[in-house]
Scaffold this motif. Structure first.
Motif, PDB file in Angstrom:
ATOM      1  N   VAL A 161      18.043  -1.396   0.830  1.00  0.00           N
ATOM      2  CA  VAL A 161      17.870  -0.102  -0.070  1.00  0.00           C
ATOM      3  C   VAL A 161      16.394   0.461  -0.131  1.00  0.00           C
ATOM      4  N   ASP A 162      16.370   1.449   0.777  1.00  0.00           N
ATOM      5  CA  ASP A 162      15.194   2.320   0.709  1.00  0.00           C
ATOM      6  C   ASP A 162      15.074   3.328  -0.627  1.00  0.00           C
ATOM      7  N   ASN A 163      14.541   2.827  -1.578  1.00  0.00           N
ATOM      8  CA  ASN A 163      14.425   3.503  -2.803  1.00  0.00           C
ATOM      9  C   ASN A 163      12.981   4.183  -2.947  1.00  0.00           C
ATOM     10  N   CYS A 164      12.334   4.272  -1.914  1.00  0.00           N
ATOM     11  CA  CYS A 164      10.869   4.633  -1.824  1.00  0.00           C
ATOM     12  C   CYS A 164      10.696   5.913  -2.633  1.00  0.00           C
ATOM     13  N   LEU A 165      11.530   6.801  -2.065  1.00  0.00           N
ATOM     14  CA  LEU A 165      11.642   8.269  -2.966  1.00  0.00           C
ATOM     15  C   LEU A 165      12.188   8.355  -4.203  1.00  0.00           C
ATOM     16  N   GLY A 166      13.238   7.617  -4.243  1.00  0.00           N
ATOM     17  CA  GLY A 166      14.080   7.544  -5.567  1.00  0.00           C
ATOM     18  C   GLY A 166      13.563   6.847  -6.580  1.00  0.00           C
TER      19      GLY A 166
ATOM     20  N   ALA B 166      18.276   5.760  -1.003  1.00  0.00           N
ATOM     21  CA  ALA B 166      18.526   5.984  -2.324  1.00  0.00           C
ATOM     22  C   ALA B 166      17.299   6.858  -2.822  1.00  0.00           C
ATOM     23  N   PRO B 167      17.246   8.007  -2.529  1.00  0.00           N
ATOM     24  CA  PRO B 167      18.078   9.030  -1.667  1.00  0.00           C
ATOM     25  C   PRO B 167      17.365   9.063  -0.283  1.00  0.00           C
ATOM     26  N   THR B 168      17.920   9.783   0.888  1.00  0.00           N
ATOM     27  CA  THR B 168      17.254   9.939   1.924  1.00  0.00           C
ATOM     28  C   THR B 168      16.483  11.099   1.662  1.00  0.00           C
ATOM     29  N   PHE B 169      15.466  11.123   2.789  1.00  0.00           N
ATOM     30  CA  PHE B 169      14.099  11.990   2.551  1.00  0.00           C
ATOM     31  C   PHE B 169      14.770  13.206   3.092  1.00  0.00           C
ATOM     32  N   PRO B 170      15.434  13.827   3.930  1.00  0.00           N
ATOM     33  CA  PRO B 170      15.702  14.994   4.444  1.00  0.00           C
ATOM     34  C   PRO B 170      16.911  15.774   3.259  1.00  0.00           C
TER      35      PRO B 170
ATOM     36  N   SER C 142       1.057  -1.232  -0.010  1.00  0.00           N
ATOM     37  CA  SER C 142       0.161  -0.134  -0.018  1.00  0.00           C
ATOM     38  C   SER C 142       0.904   1.151  -0.011  1.00  0.00           C
ATOM     39  N   GLY C 143       1.943   1.081   0.072  1.00  0.00           N
ATOM     40  CA  GLY C 143       3.100   2.354   0.336  1.00  0.00           C
ATOM     41  C   GLY C 143       4.152   1.871   0.794  1.00  0.00           C
ATOM     42  N   GLY C 144       5.198   2.893   0.673  1.00  0.00           N
ATOM     43  CA  GLY C 144       6.624   2.750   1.316  1.00  0.00           C
ATOM     44  C   GLY C 144       6.677   2.240   2.654  1.00  0.00           C
ATOM     45  N   THR C 145       5.944   2.709   3.464  1.00  0.00           N
ATOM     46  CA  THR C 145       5.670   2.251   5.053  1.00  0.00           C
ATOM     47  C   THR C 145       5.495   0.607   5.068  1.00  0.00           C
ATOM     48  N   GLU C 146       4.598   0.178   4.274  1.00  0.00           N
ATOM     49  CA  GLU C 146       4.219  -1.140   4.432  1.00  0.00           C
ATOM     50  C   GLU C 146       5.429  -2.049   3.752  1.00  0.00           C
ATOM     51  N   SER C 147       6.087  -1.380   2.596  1.00  0.00           N
ATOM     52  CA  SER C 147       7.344  -2.265   1.867  1.00  0.00           C
ATOM     53  C   SER C 147       8.318  -2.263   2.839  1.00  0.00           C
ATOM     54  N   ILE C 148       8.444  -1.300   3.501  1.00  0.00           N
ATOM     55  CA  ILE C 148       9.779  -1.501   4.752  1.00  0.00           C
ATOM     56  C   ILE C 148       9.269  -2.321   5.887  1.00  0.00           C
ATOM     57  N   LEU C 149       8.094  -2.343   6.439  1.00  0.00           N
ATOM     58  CA  LEU C 149       7.823  -2.858   7.212  1.00  0.00           C
ATOM     59  C   LEU C 149       7.816  -4.666   6.919  1.00  0.00           C
TER      60      LEU C 149
ATOM     61  N   ILE D  28      10.586   0.361  -3.309  1.00  0.00           N
ATOM     62  CA  ILE D  28      10.302   1.431  -4.390  1.00  0.00           C
ATOM     63  C   ILE D  28       8.677   1.866  -4.410  1.00  0.00           C
ATOM     64  N   ASP D  29       8.662   3.191  -4.437  1.00  0.00           N
ATOM     65  CA  ASP D  29       7.369   3.812  -4.379  1.00  0.00           C
ATOM     66  C   ASP D  29       6.858   3.874  -5.962  1.00  0.00           C
ATOM     67  N   VAL D  30       5.744   3.327  -6.468  1.00  0.00           N
ATOM     68  CA  VAL D  30       5.206   3.703  -7.524  1.00  0.00           C
ATOM     69  C   VAL D  30       4.017   4.906  -7.436  1.00  0.00           C
ATOM     70  N   HIS D  31       3.963   5.227  -6.102  1.00  0.00           N
ATOM     71  CA  HIS D  31       2.801   6.337  -6.075  1.00  0.00           C
ATOM     72  C   HIS D  31       3.740   7.673  -5.729  1.00  0.00           C
ATOM     73  N   LYS D  32       5.215   7.665  -6.043  1.00  0.00           N
ATOM     74  CA  LYS D  32       5.853   9.025  -5.783  1.00  0.00           C
ATOM     75  C   LYS D  32       6.184   9.149  -7.270  1.00  0.00           C
ATOM     76  N   TYR D  33       7.511   9.045  -7.792  1.00  0.00           N
ATOM     77  CA  TYR D  33       7.981   9.499  -8.996  1.00  0.00           C
ATOM     78  C   TYR D  33       7.228   8.518 -10.224  1.00  0.00           C
TER      79      TYR D  33
ATOM     80  N   VAL E 209      17.763   8.215   8.001  1.00  0.00           N
ATOM     81  CA  VAL E 209      16.620   7.269   7.459  1.00  0.00           C
ATOM     82  C   VAL E 209      15.183   7.862   7.453  1.00  0.00           C
ATOM     83  N   HIS E 210      14.216   7.409   6.814  1.00  0.00           N
ATOM     84  CA  HIS E 210      12.718   7.795   6.962  1.00  0.00           C
ATOM     85  C   HIS E 210      12.134   6.989   8.080  1.00  0.00           C
ATOM     86  N   PRO E 211      11.286   7.819   8.989  1.00  0.00           N
ATOM     87  CA  PRO E 211      10.945   7.177  10.256  1.00  0.00           C
ATOM     88  C   PRO E 211       9.913   5.969  10.015  1.00  0.00           C
TER      89      PRO E 211
END
Ligand code: PLP
Length: 538
Positions: free
Chosen positions: A298-303, A271-275, A191-198, A332-337, A224-226
């Motif tokens: 590799v947290d590529n959620c944003l990237g 990849a990359p960091t969110f801040p 459902s999103g990056g958070t669930e992927s990471i969980l 990897i988030d499909v709902h971002k880029y 890292v993202h929270p």
């Protein structure tokens, strides 16, 4: 009877040992978290003890309430005269409901259309004649009443789900791994990056347990993202957070190496960091993970999508995905880029066995039950729109869109470099431009709050202080006015030295100075308010 002097000597020895042990723990803690974090923790401990003193607890609670009231005033005002507490007795005509919703949405439209109020929507939602949004609505609509729990009834939904995962894995160089064996990476749609990471962290926890590690640790950087903190909390994994390199803001590989213990199960990189929009040194971390037999997420959620298409165009030179043999999972988030509507991400695993560790087959219930992810029933609509969006762009469409975004970003970067009083905090790779100031008398949080006053919402981060822009397609039309406003704000500060931050930037600034215990209570209060139905009494 032992002679008392010998006994005393033995105690003194013990005392020395205890002090030495405590001291080594403290040094270890400081080395791991940095001095500032250590003192915050210390302050918190002191506060906890103080709270047990009669009278102090009430005073602390009062402070918390004051902060929470401010948040409530800001979000809900005096309340909503039309607030609904219960289901209305009589059903309404659909036309009337649509009109109600439209009235509310129209009021929000100004923010979207101006684009100044960034809200994590990465594609250009111009709303009026935007074809992508219309197309996504059609796909949502067609699949509004479907359930991915039933692949036999909705085989097309199953196809969308499996194909989105496969397309993302292909993008991440996850096909034909291991050369001759030709094995592909596998994944799950979430459902999103958070669930992927969980899910990834759950799999590593299971892997640790299989290896007999009952107190698993994951090494990560403070950037890292929270979502990772949530995952660690839910699954009982300890995060060992190391500091970022102060100049590059990248995860420090040497620090990661020295943080490895017998309990370490994985390293976590962004990849990359969110801040800061910085890609961690994943090539080196991959080598380290291989050397030590650890997992590497590799947290590529944003990237996600953005970085892959930059790399394919030679605009990003390093490797970061399954091309590196040490990378074991990628989110990897499909709902971002990927430009899909919210609710779609992928978690990919190099090794199918690791993915299997994330499943929870339930066999001792009255029925047999298993689902791929944390969710049970899931609508097929969200998958249909994401699948459609990926097909609509295709490799060519994404290449073009990402190139456009990259050019926008370069424009902002150049403008900041050419503006006296501010500078890019570090060399960001993509998505985010973190901005700092070295000029005497310029507080970057004050700059952020003045930009806020002019209608922009800015992110701020601390250690080191910076404000950031996170880019979407909308920024293309906004560069000129943003830069003008930025320069205007800087001039205003120079005219009025000693200005304090206001608005959200001030709230953040003040909040970050609070001890964690109080801050935690204020943050819980924020969620309470977010969930509140406040009826305005007239
Ligand atoms: C957005 C983001 C996440 C979390 O993703 P959600 O889709 O918001 O759950 C995780 N990591 C990074 C780096 C992100 O930018």
């Amino acid at each position: 009877m032992p002679n008392s002097r010998a006994l005393l000597k033995r105690f003194a020895m013990l005392e020395h040992l205890i002090v030495l042990w405590l001291f080594s723990r403290i040094i270890r803690q400081i080395r791991r978290q940095g001095l500032a974090a250590f003192f915050r923790a210390f302050l918190n401990m002191a506060l906890k003890s103080a709270k047990s003193v009669p009278g102090v607890s009430g005073a602390v609670q009062q402070e918390v309430n004051k902060e929470v009231e401010k948040i409530e005033k800001n979000m809900l005002g005096d309340g909503d005269p039309n607030a609904l507490v219960s289901i209305p007795q009589k059903g309404m005509a659909t036309g009337d409901i649509l009109k109600l919703a439209k009235d509310m949405k129209d009021k929000e439209e100004g923010f979207y259309v101006s684009g100044k109020k960034w809200a994590g929507i990465y594609h250009a939602v111009t709303d009026k004649q935007d074809l992508l949004t219309k197309f996504q609505i059609d796909m949502w609509g067609m699949y509004a009443s479907t359930n991915a729990l039933y692949p036999g009834v909705f085989p097309s939904v199953r196809k969308f789900e499996a194909e989105i995962v496969s397309m993302c894995i292909d993008l991440l160089h996850g096909r034909s791994l291991g050369g001759v064996s030709g094995q592909d990476a596998v994944g799950l749609l979430t459902s999103g990056g958070t669930e992927s990471i969980l899910i990834a962290i759950h799999a590593y926890r299971e892997q640790a347990n299989e290896r007999g590690v009952t107190d698993p640790e994951i090494i990560c950087c403070v950037t890292v993202h929270p979502a990772l903190d949530k995952a660690a909390h839910y699954y009982g994994v300890r995060l060992v957070k190391i500091l970022a390199d102060q100049k590059t803001q990248q995860m420090d590989v040497a620090a990661a190496r020295s943080a490895i213990s017998a309990n370490t199960v994985a390293i976590y990189a962004s990849a990359p960091t969110f801040p800061h929009g910085v890609v961690d040194p994943i090539e080196e971390l991959s080598a380290l993970a291989l050397e030590k037999g650890l997992g590497l997420h590799v947290d590529n959620c944003l990237g996600g999508f953005y970085l892959s298409f930059l790399q394919r165009q030679g605009l990003f030179k390093r490797k970061f995905d399954f091309e590196l043999p040490g990378v074991t999972t990628v989110s990897i988030d499909v709902h971002k880029y990927g430009f899909a509507s919210k609710g779609v991400s992928v978690v990919a695993f190099r090794n199918p066995e690791l993915r299997r560790l994330s499943y929870v087959p339930v066999m001792d219930g009255l029925t047999l039950y298993i689902t791929p992810t944390i969710q049970g029933a899931r609508g097929g609509a969200v998958m249909a729109q994401a699948w459609g969006t990926i097909l609509h762009y295709g490799m060519d469409g994404y290449t073009k869109a990402i190139r456009h975004l990259y050019d926008i970003e370069q424009g902002f970067k150049k403008a900041v470099e050419e503006t006296p009083g501010v500078r890019p905090l570090c060399n960001a790779d993509l998505s985010v431009l973190p901005i700092a100031s070295d000029e005497e008398g310029i507080d970057i949080y004050v700059v952020a709050s003045l930009l806020e006053k002019r209608g922009w919402n800015m992110f701020t981060a601390r250690d080191p202080p910076c404000m950031s822009v996170c880019f979407g397609e909308r920024h293309g039309d906004l560069m000129q006015s943003w830069v003008e406003d930025l320069r205007d704000c800087l001039a205003e500060i120079r005219r009025n030295p000693g200005k304090k931050p206001e608005g959200d930037a001030a709230v953040y600034g003040a909040a970050k100075a609070l001890p964690p215990d109080i801050l935690g209570d204020v943050m819980r209060g924020y969620v309470d308010i977010k969930m509140k139905v406040k009826k305005k009494v007239i």
